[in-house]
Every structure is written in C-alpha cells, then in structure tokens.
Design an enzyme around this catalytic site. Structure first.
Site, mmCIF file in Angstrom:
data_model
loop_
_atom_site.group_PDB
_atom_site.id
_atom_site.type_symbol
_atom_site.label_atom_id
_atom_site.label_comp_id
_atom_site.label_asym_id
_atom_site.label_seq_id
_atom_site.Cartn_x
_atom_site.Cartn_y
_atom_site.Cartn_z
ATOM 1 N N THR A 1 0.834 -1.205 0.000
ATOM 2 C CA THR A 1 0.000 0.000 0.000
ATOM 3 C C THR A 1 0.866 1.250 0.000
ATOM 4 O O THR A 1 0.584 2.225 -0.708
ATOM 5 C CB THR A 1 -0.926 0.005 1.230
ATOM 6 O OG1 THR A 1 -1.763 -1.153 1.189
ATOM 7 C CG2 THR A 1 -1.801 1.248 1.258
ATOM 8 N N GLN B 1 -6.298 -1.453 -2.402
ATOM 9 C CA GLN B 1 -5.571 -0.235 -2.026
ATOM 10 C C GLN B 1 -4.780 0.320 -3.214
ATOM 11 O O GLN B 1 -3.989 -0.395 -3.826
ATOM 12 C CB GLN B 1 -4.619 -0.508 -0.867
ATOM 13 C CG GLN B 1 -5.299 -0.928 0.424
ATOM 14 C CD GLN B 1 -5.412 -2.428 0.572
ATOM 15 O OE1 GLN B 1 -5.513 -3.151 -0.416
ATOM 16 N NE2 GLN B 1 -5.381 -2.902 1.810
ATOM 17 N N ASP C 1 -8.389 4.084 -0.587
ATOM 18 C CA ASP C 1 -7.135 4.679 -0.087
ATOM 19 C C ASP C 1 -6.566 5.761 -1.014
ATOM 20 O O ASP C 1 -5.362 5.811 -1.261
ATOM 21 C CB ASP C 1 -6.070 3.594 0.126
ATOM 22 C CG ASP C 1 -6.396 2.666 1.287
ATOM 23 O OD1 ASP C 1 -7.471 2.832 1.883
ATOM 24 O OD2 ASP C 1 -5.591 1.771 1.579
ATOM 25 N N ASP D 1 -12.182 4.062 2.814
ATOM 26 C CA ASP D 1 -11.071 4.637 3.598
ATOM 27 C C ASP D 1 -10.244 5.619 2.763
ATOM 28 O O ASP D 1 -9.009 5.607 2.810
ATOM 29 C CB ASP D 1 -10.144 3.525 4.118
ATOM 30 C CG ASP D 1 -10.880 2.448 4.885
ATOM 31 O OD1 ASP D 1 -11.938 2.744 5.463
ATOM 32 O OD2 ASP D 1 -10.407 1.290 4.891
ATOM 33 N N ARG E 1 -14.063 5.021 10.190
ATOM 34 C CA ARG E 1 -13.960 3.825 11.033
ATOM 35 C C ARG E 1 -12.540 3.764 11.581
ATOM 36 O O ARG E 1 -11.604 4.317 10.991
ATOM 37 C CB ARG E 1 -14.315 2.559 10.254
ATOM 38 C CG ARG E 1 -13.440 2.286 9.035
ATOM 39 C CD ARG E 1 -13.807 0.957 8.403
ATOM 40 N NE ARG E 1 -13.030 0.672 7.198
ATOM 41 C CZ ARG E 1 -12.967 -0.525 6.633
ATOM 42 N NH1 ARG E 1 -13.620 -1.562 7.171
ATOM 43 N NH2 ARG E 1 -12.257 -0.715 5.534
ATOM 44 N N TRP F 1 -9.116 2.577 12.041
ATOM 45 C CA TRP F 1 -8.069 1.707 11.505
ATOM 46 C C TRP F 1 -7.170 1.213 12.629
ATOM 47 O O TRP F 1 -6.754 0.061 12.650
ATOM 48 C CB TRP F 1 -7.270 2.480 10.458
ATOM 49 C CG TRP F 1 -6.177 1.708 9.800
ATOM 50 C CD1 TRP F 1 -6.121 0.349 9.604
ATOM 51 C CD2 TRP F 1 -4.978 2.235 9.227
ATOM 52 N NE1 TRP F 1 -4.960 0.009 8.948
ATOM 53 C CE2 TRP F 1 -4.241 1.136 8.700
ATOM 54 C CE3 TRP F 1 -4.458 3.521 9.094
ATOM 55 C CZ2 TRP F 1 -3.012 1.300 8.065
ATOM 56 C CZ3 TRP F 1 -3.234 3.677 8.458
ATOM 57 C CH2 TRP F 1 -2.522 2.582 7.951
#
Length: 518
Positions: free
Chosen positions: A289, A319, A342, A363, A422, A424
């Site tokens: 990532t 990602q 991401d 995210d 949320r 991580w």
C-alpha cells in the site's frame, strides 16, 4: 559475470550470519534500554512534581532513551539494507517490502538525530509520533507480503524491538510535556489569515512571477520532459532554499517520490484537471500500500498547488494511493486527489489542505498525520456492489501521539450511503466541524472496523455541522464518540492548536482560518 541468482545465493549465508549477530546485539541492548527507561521514569516522576524547574537529569534521561532508539534504528537500517542486497529480483516491488522499511528508517533517523534539549515541544512530539507511525507502516508492509517474502520474520523481530523503544521515548516525553499550554478563546483568535504580498506570491501569484527553478512539459517546451528528471536535477543543484518546479498543463504518467532529504519542494501546476499526474499501482497489482502512491512526498516543507493527482487502478484493485504525504509542515492547495480505495494517504507529521477536492470509496482519507482540511470538497464515489464507503480511516496507534484528522468548513457528499469513518487503529481520532454533511452520510455517522475494536479508546467528534446528514440524533453510542463537542473541545482541533499552523503556515503564503470559523 555471475548471474543475479548466483549473486543472491552467495549473499544469503552472509545475511543469515548478520541476522544472528544483529539479534544478539538486540538482546543485549534491549536489556540496557529497559534499565535506561526505568531510570528515566524516576527522573520524569521527579519532574512531574517540580514542573517549573526541570532538572538536567530529566533531560538526560529522556535524551538517553532517544539515543537508544537511534542506536536500534541504525541496526535495523543495516539489517534492512543487507536484506535488500540478498533478495534482489526482477520484479522487486512484488516481493520486497524491505525497501519500505529502509525508506522509513531513513526518515526516522533524520527525525531522531534532530532531537536535543532545546527543541520546540511540538516538533519533538511530532517527530516521536511519526517515528512510531513509520514502524507501524514497516510492519504493515511486511504483513502484506508475509506469504511471498521469507525474510520478513527477521525484519519484523527487529522492527518490534524498535517500536518498543520508541514507545518508551514517547511515553516519557508526554509525561513531562507542559500541560499549561494556553488555548486561545474564540474571541482571541485573529481573523482568517491573509498573507503578505511577498508570501502571497508563493501560492497565489501567476507562475510567471515565481522565478521557478525548473519547467516540466511533455512536449519538450520546458527544461525537462518528466517530473522525475526535474526533481533529480534540482536536488543536485539545490542551495537549501525552496525549490519551485512548474508543471505545464498536460498528463504525466509517472510515479514520483520526494524523499526525506529533499526538503522544501514546491510543485506548481496550471490548475485542477489541467496538470494531471497519473499512476496505476495497486495492492492487487503486487505493490505494498505504501508504494502504490502516484506521488509520494516525505521531504519537510512540501507544497503542491493547482494540479490533480490520480490513481486509475480502478475500484477492483483494492488499495491504490493517488497521493501520499509524510512531509512535515506540508501544504496542498487548490488540488484534486482522485482514486477509489485509499486515495489520500496522510501518512505522518503536520499537514494542511485548502480548497482541495478528494474523491474515493473505501477509507479514502487515511493515515496517521496531524492534518487539517479547510474549505475542501470531500466526495465518496459509488462503491462496488456489496462494498461500503468510509470517508476516513485514521491510524493513531498510541494515545500519546499528537495525530488525527480534523475536517473544518468542508463539504462532505456521497453518491451512495457512506460513513464518516472507522477506526483503523486503536486510538483513531477524527473530528468533523463546521462542515456541510450531505444526506447520503449514514445516520449512525461512524462504523466499527471489526467487532468492538477501538470503540472505547477512539475519539470521534462533531461540532457545528450543517446539511441533511449533520443530525447527531442517530449517531453511534460508543464511549469514544462525541457527537456534540463543546467550543473548548472543538478548538483543540483547529489549525492554531492542532498543527501549530499559525507558526509555520504564514511562510507558505496560503490563506487559513487559525480558529473556529464565525
């Protein structure tokens, strides 16, 4: 000449011997570190009772833990470098997360080497927080490649030892950090900062007036055809001041990395959608990532203005980062960050985003920096069938880290039902304030990561928001969720208080609101 495979086989025994030696040294030094930490704790206990007169022993105790962390970081870097030599492949990115650890250790060593008794408190706090984040990222990259990279266990062992020492250093620092820092009241905040005419030149003036150091143009009309060439050329010729690189309108298919040592780089484009940097790396494509980023900036003082960063790997590629920033005191102004999962990796240190568009799905704003977004458009795209959208996934792993995400005076919209965020990591921290929240934001606001993970230790706050999705009546009832922050609580997440922006942002020339918006 020996083939690459024979070279690799020749080096492996040396690597294994090196591992044995390094691990032995770690066992010895860890014991000494425990002793130092124990002694330092007593120094800090005395300091906590006499805050107005810190003793030299207190400083020496803390600095000793930092030195111990630095010694371990040097050993870890030696191990990482040796492993990169012993595990060369044609497709390095597919198998070798050690390069991530090596780069992150260089960044950690740069920060630890700058810590001394006379540093500003907030600088030290930022550096220690970022050093821990670097370790988390190294371990994450190793975990992502655990099935294909067989030397990961050795590196992981060393990384975890260093994490423990850095945690001790951060804990000691936080225990003695001044608790009497005065928060400005709403009345005391000065109005929206307006830069001087000289400062305004940096972020507002036409390119022709900037006296740029390099011009990049795909058609060959500049000094360079690629951004990478311009960065290399200017780094070799840099005198230590700000390096300004103008990217003419066009699409650049490049992956750019601005390392820790390349400081004060400013990228200037011709506008959103006009100057576009495109990459397609993804986790599914074999990259960690961390290394999927189209543009990555680690050098302090990074500024980007008037351009678009894109990762076009697509929604099925998992990602895929468009922009990753781990540069302290960085500014992204009038830009666009476009991706899916991401999209924007606000990795570490102090960051500021103004009038910037961020789009994605899962995210799509994540990381563990101390970051403030102002006057930005944050838009969740339509996810894949069965997929859920989350605007943020903040990664604070230690309660002593001075990190978090603050979204102020922005617009948050979505094409389908989306959560604000949320957790991580266990101590995830995100605040949304004085922003417009669209009707597609889920009434509960926030979502768990997995089961009850982090729900008591996280900090999610809201203050003074508007729009159809701003009602807090249906918000989750976790103990860490604060849907109605007080003025005093909200002020802690403003530019002046959270990222010390009133100290360093004026020199960048960007307009900003230091406090709560009237």
């Amino acid at each position: 000449m020996a083939s690459s495979s024979s070279i690799s086989n020749h080096k492996i025994p040396n690597t294994l011997m090196f591992l044995v030696i390094v691990n032995f040294l770690y066992l010895i030094q860890t014991n000494s570190a425990v002793s130092i930490s124990s002694n330092s704790n007593s120094h800090f206990s005395r300091f906590s009772r006499h805050r107005s007169s810190p003793s030299s022993k207190t400083k020496q105790g803390f600095l000793a833990t930092v030195q111990e962390s630095m010694n371990h970081a040097l050993l870890a870097r030696s191990l990482a470098f040796n492993l990169t030599l012993s595990h060369r492949t044609v497709q390095t990115h597919t198998f070798d997360p050690i390069h991530d650890c090596l780069e992150l250790l260089d960044d950690t060593l740069d920060m630890l080497s700058r810590i001394h008794a006379d540093n500003d408190e907030e600088d030290v706090h930022t550096w220690l927080s970022a050093a821990l984040t670097n370790q988390d990222t190294c371990e994450q990259s190793l975990q992502e490649k655990s099935e294909s990279y067989k030397h990961g266990l050795a590196m992981d062992f060393v990384a975890r030892n260093l994490t423990g020492l850095l945690t001790s250093s951060l804990d000691l620092f936080v225990s003695v950090k001044s608790k009497h820092r005065k928060l400005l009241s709403k009345q005391e905040y000065f109005p929206t900062f307006v830069p001087s005419s000289e400062q305004r030149r940096l972020l507002e003036a036409p390119v022709e007036e900037l006296n740029v150091d390099a011009v990049v143009a795909p058609d060959g009309s500049g000094t360079h055809k690629t951004i990478g060439e311009a960065l290399l050329s200017t780094s070799l010729a840099s005198s230590g001041g700000r390096t300004k690189i103008y990217l003419k309108a066009g699409t650049y298919h490049e992956n750019i990395n601005i390392p820790t040592k390349q400081k004060n780089v400013m990228l200037v484009g011709d506008g959103k959608g006009k100057t576009v940097i495109v990459g397609s790396r993804s986790n599914r494509g074999g990259w960690t990532t961390y290394k999927t980023a189209t543009v990555a900036a680690m050098g302090e003082g990074f500024i980007a203005r008037d351009m678009t960063f894109v990762n076009n790997a697509g929604p099925k590629s998992e990602q895929a980062v468009a922009l990753r920033v781990g540069a302290d005191k960085s500014v992204v102004h009038r830009c666009s960050v476009e991706g899916y999962q991401d999209s924007l990796y606000t990795h570490s240190k102090r960051q500021f985003y103004r009038e910037t568009d961020i789009t994605g799905t899962v995210d799509f704003i994540f990381g563990n920096s101390a970051v403030v977004f102002q006057s930005c458009n944050i838009a969740a795209r339509k996810p894949l069938p069965g997929q859920r959208n989350f605007v943020t996934a903040q990664g604070r792993s230690n309660p002593g880290q001075n990190t978090g995400i603050a979204i102020q005076n922005c617009r948050i919209t979505a094409e389908s039902m989306t959560y604000l965020g949320r957790p991580w990591k266990e101590y995830s921290r995100t605040v949304v304030m004085q922003s417009f929240i669209g009707g597609s934001i889920h009434p509960s606001g926030w979502s768990p990561w997995s089961g009850g993970f982090g729900l008591k230790s996280l900090f999610y706050g809201e203050y003074g928001n508007s729009g159809p999705g701003s009602s807090v009546s249906g918000r989750v009832k976790w103990s860490g969720c604060h849907p109605s922050l007080t003025v005093t609580e909200a002020e802690k997440f403003t530019v002046a208080s959270f990222i010390d922006g009133n100290i360093w942002l004026p020199s960048t020339g960007v307009s900003f609101d230091p406090g709560l918006v009237n």
